[in-house]
Design a protein around this motif. Structure first.
Motif, PDB file in Angstrom:
ATOM      1  N   GLY A  14       1.458   3.440  -6.581  1.00 36.30           N
ATOM      2  CA  GLY A  14       0.757   2.170  -6.702  1.00 36.30           C
ATOM      3  C   GLY A  14      -0.540   2.329  -7.457  1.00 36.30           C
ATOM      4  O   GLY A  14      -0.952   3.434  -7.803  1.00 36.30           O
ATOM      5  N   TYR A  18      -3.755  -1.055  -3.804  1.00 35.18           N
ATOM      6  CA  TYR A  18      -2.985  -0.772  -2.598  1.00 35.18           C
ATOM      7  C   TYR A  18      -3.685   0.268  -1.739  1.00 35.18           C
ATOM      8  O   TYR A  18      -4.440   1.097  -2.240  1.00 35.18           O
ATOM      9  CB  TYR A  18      -1.578  -0.274  -2.971  1.00 35.18           C
ATOM     10  N   LEU A  24       2.737   5.926   0.002  1.00 35.34           N
ATOM     11  CA  LEU A  24       2.236   5.145  -1.126  1.00 35.34           C
ATOM     12  C   LEU A  24       1.007   5.843  -1.701  1.00 35.34           C
ATOM     13  O   LEU A  24      -0.066   5.817  -1.104  1.00 35.34           O
ATOM     14  CB  LEU A  24       1.883   3.729  -0.682  1.00 35.34           C
ATOM     15  N   VAL A  26      -1.924   6.387  -4.430  1.00 34.59           N
ATOM     16  CA  VAL A  26      -2.772   5.610  -5.331  1.00 34.59           C
ATOM     17  C   VAL A  26      -3.776   6.556  -5.982  1.00 34.59           C
ATOM     18  O   VAL A  26      -4.008   7.660  -5.491  1.00 34.59           O
ATOM     19  CB  VAL A  26      -3.497   4.465  -4.576  1.00 34.59           C
ATOM     20  N   ARG A  48       3.611   5.537 -13.205  1.00 35.41           N
ATOM     21  CA  ARG A  48       3.655   4.112 -12.883  1.00 35.41           C
ATOM     22  C   ARG A  48       3.970   3.276 -14.118  1.00 35.41           C
ATOM     23  O   ARG A  48       4.751   2.319 -14.057  1.00 35.41           O
ATOM     24  CB  ARG A  48       2.325   3.683 -12.255  1.00 35.41           C
ATOM     25  N   ASN A 141       0.530  -9.158  -4.152  1.00 38.04           N
ATOM     26  CA  ASN A 141      -0.375  -8.407  -3.282  1.00 38.04           C
ATOM     27  C   ASN A 141      -1.809  -8.868  -3.525  1.00 38.04           C
ATOM     28  O   ASN A 141      -2.713  -8.057  -3.618  1.00 38.04           O
ATOM     29  CB  ASN A 141      -0.232  -6.909  -3.547  1.00 38.04           C
ATOM     30  N   LYS A 145      -8.358  -7.752   1.253  1.00 38.79           N
ATOM     31  CA  LYS A 145      -8.267  -6.662   2.208  1.00 38.79           C
ATOM     32  C   LYS A 145      -8.907  -7.115   3.521  1.00 38.79           C
ATOM     33  O   LYS A 145      -9.925  -7.789   3.520  1.00 38.79           O
ATOM     34  CB  LYS A 145      -8.968  -5.423   1.667  1.00 38.79           C
TER      35      LYS A 145
END
Length: 196
Positions: A14, A18, A24, A26, A48, A141, A145
């Motif tokens: 990601g 994220y 996942l 990042v 990616r 998304n 947050k």
């Protein structure tokens, strides 16, 4: 899904929007040039981008992906995506000329609108009595947050993800995989960048 990915040593890739977890990965924040973290970010981004390009090719080739897949059963979405990928690979392997280039070059927004309009009514052909065209499978998304203190579960996922990311970072750097310098990059006839 997370336990299965972790069990097999797999992870999703990601961008920084994220949260980091063991399944996942990042990029690192605020890296310095030529650091191990910068090299990791470069190769993570490289992976990616290739994945995004593959998705882009599927979307351009098959009109069904010009909007969200709306199947009630995940298996049906998986079957559609897998069939499209296999057919796409077959077409590429059997290609003898540059038909794709001219097709995509001449593709217009009008073509997309016409295809979307023809796909608005569901045709449920599996006769299971369930309308498979009820909600979008793909969501964005763009949610903010959550504020406040992180839960212990979130902290544990971040800690595990950071451990995996650091291990991969050290492995990449140890293998000599650094950020490629611009002067060593070349472009092929399709515009894809590669390094000598």
């Amino acid at each position: 899904m997370a336990p299965i990915l972790k069990e097999h040593g797999l992870f999703l890739v990601g961008d920084s929007a994220y949260p980091l977890s063991v399944y996942l990965l990042v990029p690192y924040d605020n890296t310095s040039a030529a650091s191990m973290e910068d090299a990791f970010n470069f190769w993570l981004s490289n992976s990616r981008i290739r994945i995004e390009c593959a998705f882009g090719e599927l979307v351009m080739r098959f009109g069904i992906f010009w909007r969200s897949l709306r199947f009630r059963k995940m298996e049906k979405s998986n079957s559609v995506i897998r069939a499209a990928a296999l057919l796409h690979n077959f077409l590429i392997d059997s290609r003898e000329d540059e038909q794709d280039y001219y097709y995509f070059k001449s593709l217009s927004p009008k073509d997309v609108v016409e295809t979307e309009t023809s796909m608005l009514s569901p045709d449920d052909e599996d006769d299971d009595g369930v309308d498979d065209f009820t909600f979008p499978l793909v969501v964005d998304n763009n949610e903010p947050k959550p504020s406040g203190r992180k839960s212990s579960a979130v902290k544990d996922r971040e800690t595990d993800g950071n451990e995996l990311r650091n291990d991969l970072c050290i492995t990449l750097y140890g293998e000599g995989l650094h950020r490629r310098l611009h002067h060593k990059m070349k472009t092929n006839s399709l515009g894809n960048v590669y390094c000598e």
